[in-house]
Design a protein around this motif. Sequence first.
Motif, PDB file in Angstrom:
ATOM      1  N   ILE A 236      21.851  10.425  27.546  1.00 49.86           N
ATOM      2  CA  ILE A 236      21.318  11.718  27.941  1.00 49.86           C
ATOM      3  C   ILE A 236      21.001  12.487  26.659  1.00 49.86           C
ATOM      4  N   SER A 237      19.828  13.111  26.610  1.00 47.56           N
ATOM      5  CA  SER A 237      19.420  13.817  25.395  1.00 47.56           C
ATOM      6  C   SER A 237      18.720  15.108  25.761  1.00 47.56           C
ATOM      7  N   TYR A 238      18.731  16.019  24.803  1.00 51.57           N
ATOM      8  CA  TYR A 238      18.069  17.314  24.981  1.00 51.57           C
ATOM      9  C   TYR A 238      17.332  17.662  23.702  1.00 51.57           C
ATOM     10  N   GLY A 239      16.105  18.123  23.840  1.00 47.25           N
ATOM     11  CA  GLY A 239      15.329  18.563  22.697  1.00 47.25           C
ATOM     12  C   GLY A 239      14.674  19.897  22.975  1.00 47.25           C
ATOM     13  N   GLY A 240      15.152  20.958  22.321  1.00 48.82           N
ATOM     14  CA  GLY A 240      14.594  22.290  22.491  1.00 48.82           C
ATOM     15  C   GLY A 240      14.125  22.860  21.168  1.00 48.82           C
ATOM     16  N   GLU A 241      13.724  24.124  21.150  1.00 50.10           N
ATOM     17  CA  GLU A 241      13.217  24.739  19.933  1.00 50.10           C
ATOM     18  C   GLU A 241      14.300  24.882  18.874  1.00 50.10           C
ATOM     19  N   THR A 242      15.521  25.142  19.260  1.00 50.88           N
ATOM     20  CA  THR A 242      16.593  25.355  18.291  1.00 50.88           C
ATOM     21  C   THR A 242      17.691  24.309  18.348  1.00 50.88           C
ATOM     22  N   ILE A 243      17.792  23.579  19.456  1.00 56.28           N
ATOM     23  CA  ILE A 243      18.871  22.600  19.610  1.00 56.28           C
ATOM     24  C   ILE A 243      18.304  21.248  20.006  1.00 56.28           C
ATOM     25  N   SER A 244      18.796  20.200  19.360  1.00 57.14           N
ATOM     26  CA  SER A 244      18.570  18.829  19.822  1.00 57.14           C
ATOM     27  C   SER A 244      19.928  18.139  19.850  1.00 57.14           C
ATOM     28  N   ALA A 245      20.157  17.347  20.890  1.00 53.83           N
ATOM     29  CA  ALA A 245      21.463  16.718  21.045  1.00 53.83           C
ATOM     30  C   ALA A 245      21.338  15.472  21.909  1.00 53.83           C
ATOM     31  N   HIS A 246      22.332  14.600  21.809  1.00 55.43           N
ATOM     32  CA  HIS A 246      22.332  13.393  22.632  1.00 55.43           C
ATOM     33  C   HIS A 246      23.756  12.882  22.812  1.00 55.43           C
ATOM     34  N   PHE A 247      23.932  12.062  23.833  1.00 60.22           N
ATOM     35  CA  PHE A 247      25.183  11.333  24.054  1.00 60.22           C
ATOM     36  C   PHE A 247      24.811   9.946  24.548  1.00 60.22           C
ATOM     37  N   THR A 248      25.275   8.921  23.833  1.00 58.16           N
ATOM     38  CA  THR A 248      25.024   7.523  24.183  1.00 58.16           C
ATOM     39  C   THR A 248      26.352   6.834  24.446  1.00 58.16           C
ATOM     40  N   ALA A 249      26.464   6.131  25.565  1.00 58.61           N
ATOM     41  CA  ALA A 249      27.669   5.366  25.895  1.00 58.61           C
ATOM     42  C   ALA A 249      27.292   3.910  26.124  1.00 58.61           C
ATOM     43  N   VAL A 250      28.114   3.005  25.607  1.00 60.39           N
ATOM     44  CA  VAL A 250      27.853   1.566  25.705  1.00 60.39           C
ATOM     45  C   VAL A 250      29.088   0.855  26.242  1.00 60.39           C
ATOM     46  N   ALA A 251      28.892   0.021  27.243  1.00 61.72           N
ATOM     47  CA  ALA A 251      29.949  -0.860  27.740  1.00 61.72           C
ATOM     48  C   ALA A 251      29.460  -2.288  27.584  1.00 61.72           C
ATOM     49  N   ALA A 263      31.751   1.876  23.427  1.00 63.16           N
ATOM     50  CA  ALA A 263      31.438   2.690  22.257  1.00 63.16           C
ATOM     51  C   ALA A 263      30.615   3.894  22.667  1.00 63.16           C
ATOM     52  N   ILE A 264      30.697   4.946  21.846  1.00 57.16           N
ATOM     53  CA  ILE A 264      29.886   6.144  22.061  1.00 57.16           C
ATOM     54  C   ILE A 264      29.230   6.555  20.751  1.00 57.16           C
ATOM     55  N   HIS A 265      28.121   7.240  20.861  1.00 59.55           N
ATOM     56  CA  HIS A 265      27.441   7.832  19.708  1.00 59.55           C
ATOM     57  C   HIS A 265      26.863   9.169  20.176  1.00 59.55           C
ATOM     58  N   THR A 266      27.228  10.252  19.498  1.00 59.18           N
ATOM     59  CA  THR A 266      26.756  11.566  19.913  1.00 59.18           C
ATOM     60  C   THR A 266      26.457  12.416  18.692  1.00 59.18           C
ATOM     61  N   GLY A 267      25.500  13.319  18.825  1.00 57.12           N
ATOM     62  CA  GLY A 267      25.138  14.189  17.719  1.00 57.12           C
ATOM     63  C   GLY A 267      24.413  15.420  18.214  1.00 57.12           C
ATOM     64  N   VAL A 268      24.457  16.473  17.414  1.00 51.81           N
ATOM     65  CA  VAL A 268      23.781  17.718  17.753  1.00 51.81           C
ATOM     66  C   VAL A 268      23.259  18.364  16.479  1.00 51.81           C
ATOM     67  N   THR A 269      22.044  18.919  16.556  1.00 53.68           N
ATOM     68  CA  THR A 269      21.421  19.622  15.440  1.00 53.68           C
ATOM     69  C   THR A 269      20.968  20.994  15.919  1.00 53.68           C
ATOM     70  N   ALA A 270      21.347  22.030  15.163  1.00 49.97           N
ATOM     71  CA  ALA A 270      20.957  23.402  15.482  1.00 49.97           C
ATOM     72  C   ALA A 270      20.107  23.954  14.344  1.00 49.97           C
ATOM     73  N   THR A 271      18.977  24.574  14.695  1.00 51.16           N
ATOM     74  CA  THR A 271      18.058  25.129  13.707  1.00 51.16           C
ATOM     75  C   THR A 271      17.931  26.633  13.928  1.00 51.16           C
ATOM     76  N   PHE A 272      18.241  27.397  12.881  1.00 52.76           N
ATOM     77  CA  PHE A 272      18.159  28.854  12.944  1.00 52.76           C
ATOM     78  C   PHE A 272      17.349  29.345  11.748  1.00 52.76           C
ATOM     79  N   ASP A 273      16.056  29.554  11.958  1.00 55.78           N
ATOM     80  CA  ASP A 273      15.177  30.058  10.910  1.00 55.78           C
ATOM     81  C   ASP A 273      15.270  29.180   9.654  1.00 55.78           C
ATOM     82  N   LYS A 274      15.966  29.654   8.619  1.00 58.23           N
ATOM     83  CA  LYS A 274      16.042  28.921   7.353  1.00 58.23           C
ATOM     84  C   LYS A 274      17.256  28.004   7.269  1.00 58.23           C
ATOM     85  N   PHE A 275      18.079  27.982   8.298  1.00 57.75           N
ATOM     86  CA  PHE A 275      19.323  27.231   8.235  1.00 57.75           C
ATOM     87  C   PHE A 275      19.368  26.157   9.325  1.00 57.75           C
ATOM     88  N   LYS A 276      20.006  25.037   8.977  1.00 55.69           N
ATOM     89  CA  LYS A 276      20.231  23.959   9.933  1.00 55.69           C
ATOM     90  C   LYS A 276      21.678  23.499   9.827  1.00 55.69           C
TER      91      LYS A 276
END
Length: 427
Positions: A236-251, A263-276
């Motif tokens: 499941i993943s999400y991609g928006g203007e300020t947030i991108s994120a995902h969650f991957t599960a493997v059996a 196993a799992i792999h998950t990550g999130v990135t937040a973008t705020f103007d000049k900062f990430k």
Amino acid sequence: MKLHTLFLSTALLSTPAYAADLGVLTSLDICDELGLSGLTLSSDTNCLQVTGSVYYEFYWGDYGDTVDLAGANPLAYSGDFLAIDDNGAGEDWETYVETYLKFVGTAASDFGPAKAVVEIYGYEELGILNEAFDYGGGSVEFDYAYVSVGDTTVVSAGLQDSIANLDDDEAFGWIQSFLSDDVGDGVAFDNAAGGVYDTDDHSIQIVSDLGNGVKVGGALEALNTGADAGSAIGVISYGGETISAHFTAVAGEILDGSLDDFAIHTGVTATFDKFKARAALAANDTGWWNGIISGEAKFDMFALAAAVDANAEREWSAVGSATIDITEEIVLKGAVRYLDSDTAIADDEGLEVRLRAEYKATEALTLAFEGGNIWVGAGAVNGSQSIFDGLVEATWAPGGGFEATSAVAANSLGAYKVSFTASKDFE
């Protein structure tokens, strides 16, 4: 390139009476109807897109021994040229060429675009280390061979990339941490650089775009890996203007009902103007885990980035980097990297300082100069180390998808390495 349109246009233009109808007739081209461009061939019902690439590299010098500064850990690598050693047994050289050719045939269907994808990959290589044959060979194989159908929901089957989403996990900045270098950037399912999940295997997949940036997918993968075959993957993943994120599960190994791997792999990135800001975690059922936290700030003339990562093998590292745009032609970069390869061992840490300068001499030619020094404590496997290395590099990109790079690297161990690479993509 649309041969269908080209032939039709030539015939019609030769008859003035029909020249006025050219725009109407060429609008019937199937590639245009499907919104496909690039290098294409079209029939009445199918559009065939063709892409490809050729890459070549050559190395020569005295570098045949690999420097492992602290045993089998990431300190053996830095910038792809610190890990070379003067072996004193004569010159070494390597030559390598790889290519791929990809065909995507697309037609309209009631469920959305129907595609057949075929990619042929080939390589050939030869290595002469210590003036003696060390390795050689090559192969040509199918990298991808699968079919898919759908628009907002896509069903696919065949030899294809894993559905696993492994994004949002790389450190910001121009250089990765030692641990990220060791696992191929970012975080990994396990200490084998991603395990068996991030591969191109036989699989059946379904991915659906739910709208508002949300996508979900499920797959049965690794169907061609013998007795251990069968991995169920959910994403499941999400991609928006300020947030991108995902969650991957493997059996893993589900076909025999054993469910031996998870196993799992998950990550999130937040973008705020000049900062990430970014955070990611990978883990599996054996107790392995690998996590990273990274941030970046960009201003008018410079950018700052930092990251800290660690894993279950008692390793942790940190990296801080800066990029300064002195002028439009001159860019300066600096970085400091640290690694504790085993928190249970005293004085085995490594520290590296790197500087890089890039000068855009012309629109097509960029020159780069890089140097660094790494220090390793006396508690490391090979004892105390201090090694300086340097690189001079020229990259020529005259356009048309062609790029060539020449470089000379050397270090204080007496090793040196001359390299040449060239590549061309087309689509």
